[in-house]
Design a protein around this motif. Structure first.
Motif, PDB file in Angstrom:
ATOM      1  N   GLU A 110      35.041  32.049  34.459  1.00 21.95           N
ATOM      2  CA  GLU A 110      35.993  32.973  35.010  1.00 21.95           C
ATOM      3  C   GLU A 110      36.828  32.331  36.220  1.00 21.95           C
ATOM      4  O   GLU A 110      36.426  31.415  36.765  1.00 21.95           O
ATOM      5  CB  GLU A 110      35.100  34.121  35.898  1.00 21.95           C
ATOM      6  N   LEU A 111      38.247  32.890  36.170  1.00 20.20           N
ATOM      7  CA  LEU A 111      39.169  32.152  37.152  1.00 20.20           C
ATOM      8  C   LEU A 111      39.273  32.836  38.335  1.00 20.20           C
ATOM      9  O   LEU A 111      39.193  34.259  38.518  1.00 20.20           O
ATOM     10  CB  LEU A 111      40.485  32.335  36.467  1.00 20.20           C
ATOM     11  N   LEU A 120      39.045  39.019  43.177  1.00 21.30           N
ATOM     12  CA  LEU A 120      39.510  39.383  41.889  1.00 21.30           C
ATOM     13  C   LEU A 120      39.405  38.285  41.023  1.00 21.30           C
ATOM     14  O   LEU A 120      39.563  37.120  41.524  1.00 21.30           O
ATOM     15  CB  LEU A 120      40.942  39.579  42.171  1.00 21.30           C
ATOM     16  N   ARG A 121      38.899  38.387  39.981  1.00 15.21           N
ATOM     17  CA  ARG A 121      38.588  37.316  38.789  1.00 15.21           C
ATOM     18  C   ARG A 121      39.197  37.606  37.567  1.00 15.21           C
ATOM     19  O   ARG A 121      39.362  38.725  37.310  1.00 15.21           O
ATOM     20  CB  ARG A 121      36.927  37.134  38.690  1.00 15.21           C
ATOM     21  N   ALA A 122      39.397  36.507  36.737  1.00 15.62           N
ATOM     22  CA  ALA A 122      39.887  36.750  35.303  1.00 15.62           C
ATOM     23  C   ALA A 122      38.942  36.207  34.277  1.00 15.62           C
ATOM     24  O   ALA A 122      38.503  34.958  34.541  1.00 15.62           O
ATOM     25  CB  ALA A 122      41.103  36.226  35.226  1.00 15.62           C
ATOM     26  N   ARG A 123      38.610  36.864  33.216  1.00 18.52           N
ATOM     27  CA  ARG A 123      37.613  36.358  32.383  1.00 18.52           C
ATOM     28  C   ARG A 123      38.168  36.522  30.892  1.00 18.52           C
ATOM     29  O   ARG A 123      38.775  37.585  30.505  1.00 18.52           O
ATOM     30  CB  ARG A 123      36.141  37.144  32.392  1.00 18.52           C
ATOM     31  N   SER A 175      42.478  39.119  24.748  1.00 19.96           N
ATOM     32  CA  SER A 175      42.559  39.430  26.163  1.00 19.96           C
ATOM     33  C   SER A 175      42.055  38.821  27.299  1.00 19.96           C
ATOM     34  O   SER A 175      40.994  37.939  27.014  1.00 19.96           O
ATOM     35  CB  SER A 175      42.298  41.021  25.848  1.00 19.96           C
ATOM     36  N   VAL A 176      42.485  39.304  28.500  1.00 23.47           N
ATOM     37  CA  VAL A 176      41.728  38.761  29.373  1.00 23.47           C
ATOM     38  C   VAL A 176      41.581  39.985  30.553  1.00 23.47           C
ATOM     39  O   VAL A 176      42.118  40.547  30.885  1.00 23.47           O
ATOM     40  CB  VAL A 176      42.852  37.804  30.275  1.00 23.47           C
ATOM     41  N   SER A 177      40.186  39.939  30.619  1.00 23.64           N
ATOM     42  CA  SER A 177      39.614  41.046  31.732  1.00 23.64           C
ATOM     43  C   SER A 177      39.722  40.888  33.129  1.00 23.64           C
ATOM     44  O   SER A 177      39.608  39.481  33.631  1.00 23.64           O
ATOM     45  CB  SER A 177      38.235  41.409  31.395  1.00 23.64           C
ATOM     46  N   TRP A 178      40.282  41.663  33.844  1.00 25.29           N
ATOM     47  CA  TRP A 178      40.371  41.868  35.498  1.00 25.29           C
ATOM     48  C   TRP A 178      38.834  42.084  35.694  1.00 25.29           C
ATOM     49  O   TRP A 178      38.647  43.353  35.665  1.00 25.29           O
ATOM     50  CB  TRP A 178      41.528  42.456  35.983  1.00 25.29           C
ATOM     51  N   MET A 227      49.052  41.068  36.611  1.00 23.23           N
ATOM     52  CA  MET A 227      48.617  40.494  37.970  1.00 23.23           C
ATOM     53  C   MET A 227      48.579  41.537  39.286  1.00 23.23           C
ATOM     54  O   MET A 227      47.798  41.729  39.850  1.00 23.23           O
ATOM     55  CB  MET A 227      48.682  38.955  38.326  1.00 23.23           C
ATOM     56  N   ASP A 228      49.943  41.720  39.348  1.00 31.83           N
ATOM     57  CA  ASP A 228      50.241  42.344  40.549  1.00 31.83           C
ATOM     58  C   ASP A 228      49.511  44.039  40.569  1.00 31.83           C
ATOM     59  O   ASP A 228      49.221  44.256  41.522  1.00 31.83           O
ATOM     60  CB  ASP A 228      51.846  42.586  40.595  1.00 31.83           C
ATOM     61  N   GLU A 229      49.405  44.411  39.356  1.00 30.86           N
ATOM     62  CA  GLU A 229      48.669  45.839  39.314  1.00 30.86           C
ATOM     63  C   GLU A 229      47.290  45.473  39.308  1.00 30.86           C
ATOM     64  O   GLU A 229      46.615  46.348  40.291  1.00 30.86           O
ATOM     65  CB  GLU A 229      48.784  46.132  37.927  1.00 30.86           C
ATOM     66  N   ALA A 230      46.849  44.316  39.122  1.00 27.56           N
ATOM     67  CA  ALA A 230      45.159  44.118  38.995  1.00 27.56           C
ATOM     68  C   ALA A 230      44.955  43.973  40.719  1.00 27.56           C
ATOM     69  O   ALA A 230      44.157  44.504  41.028  1.00 27.56           O
ATOM     70  CB  ALA A 230      44.689  42.920  38.351  1.00 27.56           C
ATOM     71  N   GLU A 231      45.726  43.150  41.300  1.00 29.54           N
ATOM     72  CA  GLU A 231      45.544  42.861  43.121  1.00 29.54           C
ATOM     73  C   GLU A 231      45.648  44.175  43.731  1.00 29.54           C
ATOM     74  O   GLU A 231      45.031  44.420  44.559  1.00 29.54           O
ATOM     75  CB  GLU A 231      46.832  41.722  43.344  1.00 29.54           C
ATOM     76  N   GLU A 232      46.758  45.085  43.300  1.00 39.10           N
ATOM     77  CA  GLU A 232      46.616  46.242  44.001  1.00 39.10           C
ATOM     78  C   GLU A 232      45.458  47.371  43.693  1.00 39.10           C
ATOM     79  O   GLU A 232      45.337  47.713  44.756  1.00 39.10           O
ATOM     80  CB  GLU A 232      48.031  47.052  43.555  1.00 39.10           C
ATOM     81  N   LYS A 233      45.008  47.230  42.469  1.00 38.84           N
ATOM     82  CA  LYS A 233      43.778  48.021  42.248  1.00 38.84           C
ATOM     83  C   LYS A 233      42.606  47.450  43.295  1.00 38.84           C
ATOM     84  O   LYS A 233      41.818  48.020  43.422  1.00 38.84           O
ATOM     85  CB  LYS A 233      43.453  48.121  40.848  1.00 38.84           C
TER      86      LYS A 233
END
Length: 463
Positions: free
Chosen positions: A17-18, A24-27, A33-36, A61-67
């Protein structure tokens, strides 16, 4: 090193995972696809909260960081993101439900209600459907294309007042309200409205005009009625009715009138509706069944379904007399129409009401009173409301009643033979010493629990 979307696109399935930062992580997933993923410790929990926010590239990414920022604050406030999303989903569902409910007009409710009755084998006779439609569309004409949620208790009261005082047709208004109440109960069961606005009429006889379902003949009165009919159809005795104290006219003991008396007796002995008795055909009457299972078949006028009724000893005498005087294909033939049954037995009812002018529990003798007398007697003998519904054709014992075979009709009639014989003999006065006639509970409550179907069928049948 700051993480960008370039790093996200380079992720492959199986990579660690990044860590994007601040939980916040990415897998990467198998499908490319990549899951947030968002992770954060929450007070009171041993393991961190781990929730999926969405998937890249649908969520950038911006939407993921906002959530993630929103979820971070929720956890700080002691609110689990899952609980928050569940509440939001419920709120959205409520909004959608309200919007859908607002789209249900009186016109569309009428259509849905009739479809529902057909689906669940409660389809009404064409005459009932036509009467319901005419009543609703005339009395509530201005409401047909408005949301049913806007029909309030005040609307109901105003409508009754309008049709009673201004149009002089209170009866039409009350009949329409009864139809509307059944439709609103359906809407309530479907969670379209929270309550039935017609319930304002409950317990208010002066406004509701609800007919008393307790109108019936006492046992001694049913005995007298059958005795009068027996004497009236006896040509050797009926001339006595032309004298005092009866003083009937010769027109009241004509052959046609005598036939009507027999139809009335059969209504009482079967508990069937008037039009079901008058419409009996000889091809459906089996008087000399080889297995001794004499019965007749009729079509239930409201559901248009076949039903079998056992022919008891008192009924047999009626059918044998009618067979000796057979004129056409009908048991009770019309004297004027070609191969058709009589329309009614009103004249004979009037004569019987002359002979029995004062009744204890009914204003006068009529088809509804006879039907209620059968049901009330059966109830007092210990038969359940479900059994009474089966006896009288109010309810059905099979799921697909549209395809009831003759074999089924015969078995049905035979299974009810004991019940009909017991009830028939009780109506003729043969009852246990401890017998007490009990009215069916008006509110539909008895020891078997809530049951309002009896009220429904005596309210809607008519004559």
């Amino acid at each position: 090193m700051a993480v960008s979307e370039i790093h996200i696109r380079r992720l492959s399935y199986g990579d660690p995972e990044l860590n994007v930062g601040r939980g916040l992580r990415a897998r990467a997933q198998k499908d490319g696809s990549v899951s947030w993923i968002f992770m954060k410790h929450m007070k009171g929990r041993t393991s961190p909260v781990r929730v999926k926010l969405g998937a890249y590239p649908d969520m950038v990414m911006d939407e993921a960081e906002e959530k993630a920022k929103k979820y971070r604050q929720l956890i700080i406030d002691g609110i689990h993101p899952h609980d928050y999303e569940m509440e939001r989903r419920k709120d959205r569902e409520l909004i959608v439900a309200e919007q859908e409910a607002r789209a249900i007009t009186l016109r569309s409710l009428l259509e849905d209600y009739e479809k529902s009755r057909e689906i669940y084998s409660k389809g009404d006779a064409p005459r009932t459907m036509k009467d319901r439609r005419n009543a609703i569309t005339s009395v509530f004409e201005e409401w047909l294309d408005k949301p049913i949620q806007d029909i309030t208790k005040k609307t109901i009261e105003n409508k009754i007042y309008e049709w009673s005082s201004q149009r002089g047709s209170k009866g039409q208004a009350l009949k329409t309200i009864r139809y509307l109440s059944a439709m609103m109960n359906y809407a309530k069961r479907m969670d379209i409205i929270p309550e039935n606005p017609c319930e304002i009429l409950k317990g208010r006889q002066s406004i509701g005009g609800r007919r008393d379902v307790r109108e019936f003949l006492e046992i001694e009165e049913s005995v007298d009625l059958l005795a009068h009919i027996s004497n009236l159809i006896n040509v050797g005795l009926n001339k006595e009715f032309l004298k005092a104290p009866y003083n009937l006219s010769p027109k009241e003991i004509t052959p046609i009138r005598l036939m009507m008396f027999e139809a009335i007796a059969l209504e009482l002995l079967t508990g069937l509706r008037k039009r079901e008795v008058l419409g009996l055909c000889w091809e459906d009457v089996h008087l000399n069944d080889p297995d001794g299972e004499d019965h007749f078949k009729f079509i239930k006028s409201k559901q248009q379904e076949a039903m079998g009724v056992p022919i008891t000893k008192p009924m047999r005498a009626i059918f044998k007399r009618r067979l000796e005087d057979r004129k056409n294909d009908y048991v009770f033939p019309s004297p004027k129409k070609v191969n058709a049954p009589i329309d009614n037995e009103r004249g004979a009812m009037d004569t019987l009401n002359k002979l029995m002018p004062t009744l204890k529990s009914a204003p006068k003798i009529g088809s509804q009173v006879l039907r209620k007398t059968f049901a009330t007697t059966a109830y007092s003998l210990g038969y359940s409301l479900e059994q009474i519904g089966l006896f009288t054709g109010h309810t059905s014992a099979i799921a697909n009643t549209k395809v009831a075979t003759q074999a089924y009709v015969t078995r049905q009639a035979e299974s009810h033979r004991s019940g009909f014989e017991t009830i028939n003999f009780a109506l003729m006065g043969d009852v246990p010493d401890e017998f007490l006639l009990q009215a069916i509970p008006q509110d539909g409550e008895d020891e078997f629990g809530e049951y309002d179907e009896y009220d429904e069928y005596v309210e809607e049948d008519g004559n």
